[in-house]
Design a protein around this motif. Structure first.
Motif, PDB file in Angstrom:
ATOM      1  N   GLN A  79       0.809  -1.284  -0.066  1.00 52.38           N
ATOM      2  CA  GLN A  79       0.049   0.023   0.088  1.00 52.38           C
ATOM      3  C   GLN A  79       0.982   1.262   0.026  1.00 52.38           C
ATOM      4  O   GLN A  79       1.687   1.501   0.931  1.00 52.38           O
ATOM      5  CB  GLN A  79      -0.983   0.040   1.236  1.00 52.38           C
ATOM      6  N   THR A  80       0.873   1.895  -0.975  1.00 52.76           N
ATOM      7  CA  THR A  80       1.709   3.225  -1.221  1.00 52.76           C
ATOM      8  C   THR A  80       0.967   4.222  -0.298  1.00 52.76           C
ATOM      9  O   THR A  80      -0.251   4.810  -0.277  1.00 52.76           O
ATOM     10  CB  THR A  80       1.666   3.764  -2.567  1.00 52.76           C
ATOM     11  N   GLN A  82       2.960   7.504   0.497  1.00 53.61           N
ATOM     12  CA  GLN A  82       3.373   8.723   0.192  1.00 53.61           C
ATOM     13  C   GLN A  82       4.237   8.387  -1.302  1.00 53.61           C
ATOM     14  O   GLN A  82       4.666   7.352  -1.268  1.00 53.61           O
ATOM     15  CB  GLN A  82       4.348   9.394   1.125  1.00 53.61           C
ATOM     16  N   HIS A  84       5.071   7.666  -5.126  1.00 53.95           N
ATOM     17  CA  HIS A  84       4.762   6.760  -6.330  1.00 53.95           C
ATOM     18  C   HIS A  84       5.558   5.597  -6.362  1.00 53.95           C
ATOM     19  O   HIS A  84       6.900   5.982  -6.667  1.00 53.95           O
ATOM     20  CB  HIS A  84       4.583   7.896  -7.456  1.00 53.95           C
ATOM     21  N   LEU A  85       4.895   4.643  -6.644  1.00 58.22           N
ATOM     22  CA  LEU A  85       5.677   3.410  -6.765  1.00 58.22           C
ATOM     23  C   LEU A  85       5.142   2.689  -8.219  1.00 58.22           C
ATOM     24  O   LEU A  85       3.997   2.658  -8.621  1.00 58.22           O
ATOM     25  CB  LEU A  85       5.278   2.278  -5.727  1.00 58.22           C
ATOM     26  N   LEU A  96       1.517   2.756  -8.880  1.00 54.28           N
ATOM     27  CA  LEU A  96       0.742   2.418  -7.323  1.00 54.28           C
ATOM     28  C   LEU A  96       1.084   4.105  -6.973  1.00 54.28           C
ATOM     29  O   LEU A  96       1.876   4.189  -5.817  1.00 54.28           O
ATOM     30  CB  LEU A  96       1.254   1.607  -6.596  1.00 54.28           C
ATOM     31  N   ALA A  98       0.235   7.189  -4.266  1.00 59.86           N
ATOM     32  CA  ALA A  98      -0.371   7.236  -2.944  1.00 59.86           C
ATOM     33  C   ALA A  98      -1.848   7.100  -2.845  1.00 59.86           C
ATOM     34  O   ALA A  98      -2.630   7.387  -3.667  1.00 59.86           O
ATOM     35  CB  ALA A  98      -0.164   8.583  -2.367  1.00 59.86           C
ATOM     36  N   LEU A 112       9.691  -3.773  -7.080  1.00 62.95           N
ATOM     37  CA  LEU A 112       9.288  -2.377  -6.752  1.00 62.95           C
ATOM     38  C   LEU A 112      10.061  -1.305  -7.230  1.00 62.95           C
ATOM     39  O   LEU A 112      11.357  -1.451  -6.779  1.00 62.95           O
ATOM     40  CB  LEU A 112       8.829  -2.483  -5.289  1.00 62.95           C
ATOM     41  N   ALA A 114      10.455   2.962  -6.827  1.00 62.88           N
ATOM     42  CA  ALA A 114      10.177   4.353  -6.337  1.00 62.88           C
ATOM     43  C   ALA A 114      10.318   5.504  -7.622  1.00 62.88           C
ATOM     44  O   ALA A 114      11.472   5.634  -7.878  1.00 62.88           O
ATOM     45  CB  ALA A 114      10.721   4.619  -4.990  1.00 62.88           C
ATOM     46  N   SER A 118       9.393   7.912  -1.549  1.00 63.41           N
ATOM     47  CA  SER A 118       7.858   7.272  -1.294  1.00 63.41           C
ATOM     48  C   SER A 118       7.950   6.490  -0.021  1.00 63.41           C
ATOM     49  O   SER A 118       9.094   6.391   0.687  1.00 63.41           O
ATOM     50  CB  SER A 118       7.583   6.122  -2.356  1.00 63.41           C
ATOM     51  N   PHE A 120       5.754   2.974   1.992  1.00 65.49           N
ATOM     52  CA  PHE A 120       4.795   2.153   1.649  1.00 65.49           C
ATOM     53  C   PHE A 120       4.716   1.012   2.921  1.00 65.49           C
ATOM     54  O   PHE A 120       5.523   0.939   3.655  1.00 65.49           O
ATOM     55  CB  PHE A 120       4.920   1.446   0.269  1.00 65.49           C
TER      56      PHE A 120
END
Length: 131
Positions: A79-80, A82, A84-85, A96, A98, A112, A114, A118, A120
Motif C-alpha cells: 500500500q503506497t 506517500q 509513487h511506486l 501505485l 499514494a 518495486l 520508487a 515514497s 509504503f
C-alpha cells in the motif's frame, strides 16, 4: 580494534511488535525512518507487527530506488502511503501512486521501483504460520 556499525535492529529503541492490539501513527513512523542514517542508503524499513502468520513493515524509499525481484510463500499487500511506486508482479506492470494498494498471491515474483521519494506499507500473511 575497529568497531562494527550497529545493525538496523539495534539502531532504534525496542518497541512491541505483537500483542492483543497495536496502534501506529504511520506519518510519524515514516518521519522516523527518514531521520535515521539508513535512509541515506536508499531505503529504510521497520517491522511494526510480527506474528507467526502475519508481518507488517513500513518502508521509506528514495526516488529512483529499486527493490529487486523476489517472492514469498505468503500473500503480500503493498500500500503506497506517500509518493509513487511502480511494481511488476507475475509479468504485469502496476502503477501505485499514494492511496493505491496491490495484493500479490503466494509465490508470485514481484519487484518495486520508487518513482519519487515514497513510503509504503508491506503486509505479508503466511499460510499456517510459516513466517
Amino acid at each position: 580494534m575497529s568497531q562494527l556499525a550497529p545493525s538496523r535492529g539495534t539502531a532504534r529503541a525496542m518497541e512491541p511488535t505483537a500483542g492483543p492490539w497495536l496502534a501506529f501513527d504511520l506519518a510519524a513512523q515514516i518521519e522516523q525512518l527518514r531521520q535515521e542514517p539508513y535512509w541515506q542508503s536508499g531505503r529504510n524499513s521497520k517491522t511494526i507487527a510480527h506474528y507467526p502468520d502475519l508481518r507488517v513493515v513500513v518502508t521509506a524509499i528514495r526516488g529512483n530506488s529499486t527493490i529487486h525481484e523476489h517472492q514469498t510463500a505468503g500473500r503480500v499487500a503493498v500500500q503506497t502511503l506517500q509518493g509513487h511506486l511502480r511494481m511488476h508482479a507475475g509479468g504485469t506492470k502496476f502503477d501505485l501512486p499514494a492511496g493505491r494498494i496491490l495484493v500479490v498471491d503466494q509465490t508470485v515474483p514481484f519487484d518495486l521501483h520508487a518513482m519519487e521519494d515514497s513510503a509504503f506499507l508491506l503486509t505479508v500473511a503466511w499460510p499456517d504460520g510459516e513466517c
